[in-house]
Design a protein around this motif. Sequence first.
Motif, short mmCIF file in Angstrom:
data_model
loop_
_atom_site.label_atom_id
_atom_site.label_comp_id
_atom_site.label_asym_id
_atom_site.label_seq_id
_atom_site.Cartn_x
_atom_site.Cartn_y
_atom_site.Cartn_z
N HIS A 229 0.83 -1.21 0.00
CA HIS A 229 0.00 0.00 0.00
C HIS A 229 0.86 1.26 0.00
CE1 HIS A 229 -3.37 2.63 0.74
NE2 HIS A 229 -2.73 3.15 1.78
N HIS A 261 2.06 8.75 4.72
CA HIS A 261 0.66 9.07 5.06
C HIS A 261 0.08 8.09 6.08
CE1 HIS A 261 -0.53 5.92 2.22
NE2 HIS A 261 -1.74 6.01 2.71
N ASP A 262 0.53 6.84 6.06
CA ASP A 262 -0.06 5.84 6.96
C ASP A 262 0.90 5.39 8.06
OD1 ASP A 262 -2.71 5.52 6.22
OD2 ASP A 262 -2.31 3.96 4.73
N LYS A 265 -0.15 3.71 11.31
CA LYS A 265 -0.65 2.33 11.37
C LYS A 265 0.26 1.42 12.20
CE LYS A 265 -3.68 2.08 7.37
NZ LYS A 265 -3.86 1.58 6.00
N HIS A 315 -5.58 12.80 5.72
CA HIS A 315 -5.83 12.14 4.43
C HIS A 315 -7.14 11.35 4.40
CE1 HIS A 315 -3.68 8.84 6.52
NE2 HIS A 315 -4.34 8.02 5.71
N ASP A 344 -4.62 7.71 -2.35
CA ASP A 344 -4.84 6.69 -1.33
C ASP A 344 -6.08 5.86 -1.64
OD1 ASP A 344 -4.43 5.36 1.13
OD2 ASP A 344 -5.81 6.71 2.17
FE LIG Z 1 -3.53 4.71 3.04
#
Ligand SMILES: [Fe+2]
Length: 393
Positions: A229, A261-262, A265, A315, A344
């Motif tokens: 991703h 951006h992630d 996580k 986002h 995304d």
């Molecule tokens: Fe994402």
Amino acid sequence: MAHPRSPLRITDNVVDTDQRPAVVLERLDLELRLKLMRQAAPAAVLAERPDLGSAAALMLSDLGFIAAPWRSDAPEPDLDHGLMLIVGDRFAPDFLNDVLNGPWTARLDRVVLFGDRLGGRTLAALDEIGFPFIVKSLPTPERLASILAHADPSTAALRQSAVARRTAAAAEIETGSDRLFGLIRAGDLGAAIAEAKGAFNHFEALLDSAAAAHWLTIIQSYHDGTAQHCSLVSAIAMLFARGLGFSAGDQRRLFEAAHFHDVGKVHVPLSVLDKPGALDPEERRVMETHARAGYDMLVGNDAVSGEVAEAARDHHEYLDGTGYPYGISGRRITDITRMITICDIFAALIERRAYKAPRTARQAYAIMQSMDGKLDATLLRAFSPIAESCSSD
Ligand SMILES: [Fe+2]
Ligand SMILES: [Fe+2]
């Protein structure tokens, strides 16, 4: 009435002829004819169907090539001197297998491949081997003449080195994004940022080495979902930035926002992150914490610009205020974040996940067009050619 070129032999899917009436040759311009005559050599045809093979063999014969017999049970064709024409339409698995594993793969500078219905995955498989002359149509006499006249070993060598560069870049990107998340988990943000900055060059090499539909397939095959991703969003963001004519510096800004951006996580338990099915409300709440967590990790770090931290936080926000974590709307969402949101969502839709089939690029774009008022309409329109270039049909 019998066809004048009767000594044409068709054996299963292999066709050859020793006729050379040179009809087409006379129609070609002098330069092309001279080039062809220098190339004139034995030639053989491997065809998916006998009729395709016989048509191609007649064209070869018209162009002055002396066809040499080749069958799958015969000794290997003389590719040090000869030419091999591969012609198919469906490229069904058995035929594709023959093509990918045949003896000609050692001498690709002498192989020309034609296929009028080459899908993205077939093209990717052929490209992986490094076929230098792939024509997405069935041969016509003029097209065949022009390609054969210009086929030369240096093109094949360049092509093979491009394949090697692409393979290396794709491997670097996969291991790099694994490393990136490892460093973030270990709390070494400084090293993670250095890793991301270095990764930019590998993404550039990948984007330059093949059509988008091809490198997307490569990234979609990455084993780890998070790496897949992160790499997909980063590559699509670079493509978007290039498409909008961004300067090299602005391409880097968007790339870094995409790459990070992630990051939040890393705080989401794997049982939620990798759950092979829909999330329940509590799991969804936990998943949604990643936006704020990413911001908290990045903000205030000297090596990361504020806009990268903001993109991590915002986002999942929508222009109409229906997103999360804060439900902000309109102008409070920056342009960079709006672009990351588009990349995304597109990436998530075309991704392979255990619990969902990937959407095609066109389906993904149609879904995004139906998200009324949530995405920036002007940017989404500008994204249209990017989505189209990711399409493999
Ligand atoms: Fe994402
Ligand atoms: Fe996210």
